[in-house]
Scaffold this motif. Structure first.
Motif, short mmCIF file in Angstrom:
data_model
loop_
_atom_site.label_atom_id
_atom_site.label_comp_id
_atom_site.label_asym_id
_atom_site.label_seq_id
_atom_site.Cartn_x
_atom_site.Cartn_y
_atom_site.Cartn_z
N CYS A 44 54.85 43.40 58.69
CA CYS A 44 55.24 44.75 59.11
C CYS A 44 56.61 44.69 59.79
O CYS A 44 56.78 43.98 60.78
N VAL A 45 57.58 45.41 59.24
CA VAL A 45 58.95 45.36 59.78
C VAL A 45 59.21 46.54 60.73
O VAL A 45 60.35 46.79 61.12
N ARG A 46 58.14 47.27 61.08
CA ARG A 46 58.23 48.39 62.04
C ARG A 46 59.19 49.49 61.59
O ARG A 46 59.86 50.11 62.39
N CYS A 47 59.29 49.68 60.27
CA CYS A 47 60.24 50.68 59.77
C CYS A 47 59.76 52.11 60.03
O CYS A 47 60.54 53.05 60.07
N GLY A 48 58.45 52.29 60.16
CA GLY A 48 57.91 53.63 60.49
C GLY A 48 57.73 54.54 59.29
O GLY A 48 57.35 55.70 59.45
N GLN A 49 57.97 54.03 58.08
CA GLN A 49 57.81 54.89 56.90
C GLN A 49 56.36 55.40 56.79
O GLN A 49 56.13 56.52 56.35
N CYS A 50 55.43 54.55 57.19
CA CYS A 50 54.01 54.92 57.09
C CYS A 50 53.68 56.12 57.99
O CYS A 50 52.80 56.91 57.68
N ARG A 79 51.26 51.85 61.78
CA ARG A 79 51.78 50.60 62.33
C ARG A 79 51.19 50.32 63.71
O ARG A 79 51.04 49.17 64.12
N ILE A 109 48.02 48.57 63.02
CA ILE A 109 48.25 47.17 62.63
C ILE A 109 48.49 46.32 63.88
O ILE A 109 47.97 45.21 64.02
N CYS A 167 54.06 52.04 52.20
CA CYS A 167 54.66 50.89 52.89
C CYS A 167 55.55 50.04 51.97
O CYS A 167 55.08 49.54 50.95
N PRO A 168 56.84 49.84 52.33
CA PRO A 168 57.73 49.04 51.48
C PRO A 168 57.33 47.56 51.45
O PRO A 168 57.71 46.85 50.54
N SER A 169 56.55 47.12 52.45
CA SER A 169 56.09 45.73 52.46
C SER A 169 54.72 45.58 51.80
O SER A 169 54.11 44.51 51.86
N ILE A 217 51.79 46.62 52.62
CA ILE A 217 50.72 46.20 53.54
C ILE A 217 49.51 47.11 53.33
O ILE A 217 49.64 48.33 53.44
N VAL A 264 47.20 48.82 54.80
CA VAL A 264 46.83 49.23 56.16
C VAL A 264 45.34 49.61 56.22
O VAL A 264 44.64 49.26 57.17
S1 SF4 Z 1 55.65 51.27 56.42
FE1 SF4 Z 1 54.76 49.20 56.35
S2 SF4 Z 1 56.36 47.85 57.17
FE2 SF4 Z 1 56.93 49.96 57.75
S3 SF4 Z 1 56.02 50.23 59.81
FE3 SF4 Z 1 54.52 50.98 58.34
S4 SF4 Z 1 53.16 49.25 57.93
FE4 SF4 Z 1 55.03 48.42 58.90
#
Ligand code: SF4
Ligand code: SF4
Length: 404
Positions: A15-21, A39, A42, A76-78, A80, A82
């Motif tokens: 998780c890169v903490r981007c906040g897209q989620c 996030r 997570i 999520c771009p990674s 994940i 969730v």
């Molecule tokens: S979108 Fe994915 S990578 Fe970005 S904060 Fe949410 S869980 Fe983390």
């Protein structure tokens, strides 16, 4: 490190903490608090698994504030998952904070078709007795969600084997889920009749249990696994190779709990997928239904199974006009038992859906999940709207002029 969360460490470390989620999470949009964001959950799971935070009622309450709609996992771009992390953390919480009432419900009642039948029948009788209190709004509002339960579930009215009309093209096992069975028996009858009309021999095992989703959502993963293997065996005994259901939540769960490949595999299809194949190039006469219709995407169909086009194509084919709803793929706020525990948040999410629905001016909203139908009907009733909510397969039954 807890057994439940050990395998997920790699995921939450990405998780890169981007906040897209956060931007797609219906719960975060209402509550606007980082602790209930995807996030945030997570991070909480990470703290719980490493022992830096205790599994207590506060943590369990934060974990319960999730619809398991998977919008975050898709966004999520990674990549994940969730929803899997939330489910695993709930399983940990269920072990550390055992609840005798939840255990009784999930392990003893819901896992046994006979006890579930008895409990639903008892609830139906209580609905009658409690009607005066319900009319005066003296009961918790979430109890009014299912409306008055039908007198009889679908199960007794559906034969174990329904022959295809004409020459059978395929043999399918029908997974009759709890919501369809107890809340919308008409959907079950439409499903079986439509499949038979389209050339399927339909097999319904006697001893099916719930798909296990309510147990997974409550952290009762072992009970869910036990139910999945009992269901799998029930279909195998009848030599069924393809299983279909009219409930998107059931098919999403079964696709993940039944082996899909190999000699022991049973292919699970959502009814929307199978109907797309069976109606394509079919010479049967489909009567056009004179109705303006829109469609609501169940999260467990769009997010969990990436199925969005098939039900729309069918509606365009059988109705005079199809109108796309703004935010059609956004959650309706039901989330299984979520709305029972968090009625206020569920209703706030539902209100947005109903406002979007009204913008279409459609007379009918169709969807592919009985739980969404229950939630949408509740919202439309609260808004004093006469818009009808039906399953896509019920419209198809009408188009094929199937009567019951
Ligand atoms: S979108 Fe994915 S990578 Fe970005 S904060 Fe949410 S869980 Fe983390
Ligand atoms: S699954 Fe849905 S409700 Fe739960 S955290 Fe993700 S977006 Fe929010």
């Amino acid at each position: 490190m807890s057994e439940e969360l050990a395998g997920l460490k790699e995921h939450y470390m990405r998780c890169v903490r981007c906040g897209q989620c956060r931007s797609v999470c219906p719960v975060f949009r209402e509550i606007r608090n980082e602790t209930v964001s995807p996030r945030g959950k997570i991070f909480l799971a990470h703290l719980l698994s490493s022992g830096e935070a205790k599994v207590n009622n506060e943590a369990a309450s934060l974990l319960s504030q999730c619809l398991l709609c998977r919008a975050c996992s898709v966004e999520c771009p990674s990549a994940i998952p969730v929803h899997e992390i939330v489910t695993a953390a709930r399983s940990l919480a269920a072990k550390k904070l055992p609840s005798p009432l939840k255990s009784l419900l999930h392990r003893k009642i819901w896992s046994s078709p006979a006890r579930l039948n008895f409990s639903v029948s008892l609830f139906r009788h209580c609905q009658g007795l409690l009607k005066p209190a319900a009319t005066l709004n003296l009961l918790p509002p979430a109890l009014s969600l299912p409306g008055r339960l039908p007198r009889r579930p679908a199960r007794p009215s559906i034969p174990g084997q329904t022959p295809a009309s004409g020459k059978a093209k395929m043999r399918v096992g029908y997974f009759l889920g709890c919501s369809t069975n107890y809340l919308f028996p008409g959907i079950a009858r439409s499903t079986v009749a439509v499949l038979a009309r389209l050339g399927c021999e339909v097999v319904l095992p006697q001893e099916l249990k719930c798909c296990g989703l309510p147990q997974l959502a409550a952290g009762e993963d072992k009970t869910a696994a036990h139910m999945a293997s009992a269901n799998l065996e029930a279909f195998r005994r009848l030599n069924v190779k393809v299983v279909v259901s009219d409930c998107a939540s059931c098919t999403a769960t079964l696709k993940e709990s039944f082996p899909q490949n190999g000699s022991n595999g049973i292919k699970v299809l959502d009814l929307s997928e199978l109907l797309a194949v069976l109606t394509e190039g079919n010479e049967l006469k489909f009567k056009t239904i004179n109705r303006v219709v829109t469609y609501h995407d169940p999260c467990h169909l769009a997010n969990a199974q990436s199925i969005t086009a098939a039900p729309r194509n069918l509606l365009r084919r059988i109705c005079t006009e199809f109108r796309e709803m703004p935010g059609a793929a956004e959650c309706c706020g039901g989330g299984g038992s979520f709305v029972l525990h968090h009625y206020g948040t569920g209703m706030a999410i539902l209100n947005k859906k109903i406002l979007n629905l009204k913008k279409t001016g459609a007379e009918t909203v169709a969807t592919s999940c009985p739980n969404c139908i229950m939630q949408l009907r509740h919202g439309l009733l609260k808004h004093g709207s006469g818009t009808e909510v039906v399953s896509v397969v019920q419209l198809l039954a009408e188009s094929l002029e199937i009567t019951f």
